[in-house]
Design an enzyme around this catalytic site. Sequence first.
Site, PDB file in Angstrom:
ATOM      1  N   SER A   1     -52.326  35.862 -39.278  1.00 35.41           N
ATOM      2  CA  SER A   1     -52.885  36.959 -39.662  1.00 35.41           C
ATOM      3  C   SER A   1     -51.563  38.044 -39.623  1.00 35.41           C
ATOM      4  O   SER A   1     -50.947  37.841 -38.701  1.00 35.41           O
ATOM      5  CB  SER A   1     -53.987  37.364 -38.779  1.00 35.41           C
ATOM      6  OG  SER A   1     -54.220  39.002 -38.813  1.00 35.41           O
TER       7      SER A   1
ATOM      8  N   TYR B   1     -58.711  39.259 -30.980  1.00 38.04           N
ATOM      9  CA  TYR B   1     -58.510  38.478 -32.417  1.00 38.04           C
ATOM     10  C   TYR B   1     -57.124  38.016 -32.719  1.00 38.04           C
ATOM     11  O   TYR B   1     -56.760  37.096 -32.930  1.00 38.04           O
ATOM     12  CB  TYR B   1     -59.268  39.123 -33.279  1.00 38.04           C
ATOM     13  CG  TYR B   1     -59.053  38.576 -34.590  1.00 38.04           C
ATOM     14  CD1 TYR B   1     -59.456  37.432 -35.247  1.00 38.04           C
ATOM     15  CD2 TYR B   1     -57.949  39.482 -35.704  1.00 38.04           C
ATOM     16  CE1 TYR B   1     -59.047  36.857 -36.411  1.00 38.04           C
ATOM     17  CE2 TYR B   1     -57.674  38.756 -36.970  1.00 38.04           C
ATOM     18  CZ  TYR B   1     -58.201  37.689 -37.238  1.00 38.04           C
ATOM     19  OH  TYR B   1     -57.650  37.041 -38.674  1.00 38.04           O
TER      20      TYR B   1
ATOM     21  N   LYS C   1     -54.568  34.811 -32.997  1.00 39.04           N
ATOM     22  CA  LYS C   1     -53.716  34.158 -34.079  1.00 39.04           C
ATOM     23  C   LYS C   1     -52.329  34.097 -33.361  1.00 39.04           C
ATOM     24  O   LYS C   1     -51.636  32.957 -33.899  1.00 39.04           O
ATOM     25  CB  LYS C   1     -53.977  35.196 -35.268  1.00 39.04           C
ATOM     26  CG  LYS C   1     -54.945  35.155 -35.718  1.00 39.04           C
ATOM     27  CD  LYS C   1     -55.500  33.897 -36.426  1.00 39.04           C
ATOM     28  CE  LYS C   1     -56.696  33.869 -37.089  1.00 39.04           C
ATOM     29  NZ  LYS C   1     -57.170  32.661 -37.702  1.00 39.04           N
TER      30      LYS C   1
END
Length: 337
Positions: free
Chosen positions: A125, A150, A154
Amino acid sequence: MKNILVTGGLGYIGSHTVVALQQAGFNVFIIDDLSNTIINVWEKITEITNIQPIFYNIDLKDYNAVSVFFQSHKIDGVIHFAAYKAVGESVTKPLMYYRNNLVGLINVLQAMEEHDANNFIFSSSCTVYGQADEMPIHENTPLKKPESPYGNTKKMGEEIIEDFVNATNKNAIALRYFNPVGSNINGTLGDLQPIPTNLVPYILQIAIGNKSKLNVFGNDYNTKDGTAIRDYIDVNDLADAHVKAIQRLLLNQNKTKIEYFNLGSGTGSTVLEIVQAFENANHIKIPFEIKPRRAGDIEQAYADYSLAQKELNWCPKTPLQKSMQTAWNFQKQLTEI
């Protein structure tokens, strides 16, 4: 025919990638725990391709189940989507995100090592860049601390994979994509978000009458209209990139044991520009209200995709307005309007 495992293959990007893989001649296995999708997506994939991918309902945090799968099937490559993905939820439930996203990843990598599967594509991402100092973002842009748990999963995921491939004979590609939008051409696959957390799914809920207005979080950013800028990339273009990436590894065309590619449109759009694009594409008015900035959000992010264009022979092909149309087609079919 090469066997490709797609984890999270009934999810939004995963399902489109399964279709693209099957259409490219791969034999596809899907692992999904149905925590963020429905089993009906499996049927839709089969209807589109006339091929039923082999599906296993497995929680990747269960290593024994993951190991049994790899022991039972010869897997030539893995495309790993399975992860929780809501930025806002990750801020309020960080441990849930770290446990799910990292343990699942580690279990897949360990099973690959034990059962001789050598090629790995990671769904990464643009959040790994944090708030970059300069735009557009390219692969050598310094990584900063992500703005959300989040995003941190990644970034940590990429680090885990790098250590893993350097210690083994495995090869990996991390695809850092920006904001996926749209649906397949006939609107049968799309972004299933019962509680929408991303901009376009929320707009769709307003368009069908489930929500009264869009909350725009912040109009005081240093952008053209004060709202945050993101790079919106069509999900079908993303799926195509995943096919090209796994082919690159299978053909031993990678130049290093782990490679990183940005996948975006190369154009930044503000929140209000996305609203206008949807309105123009579908002739539906979207009312909105300005709210304070939201924790975990960054001001702007858009991609330089020239490395993917050079090395993967990939570039985005779908105009933003077309993505807005296919997204609406999916929502209409979903709600039987």
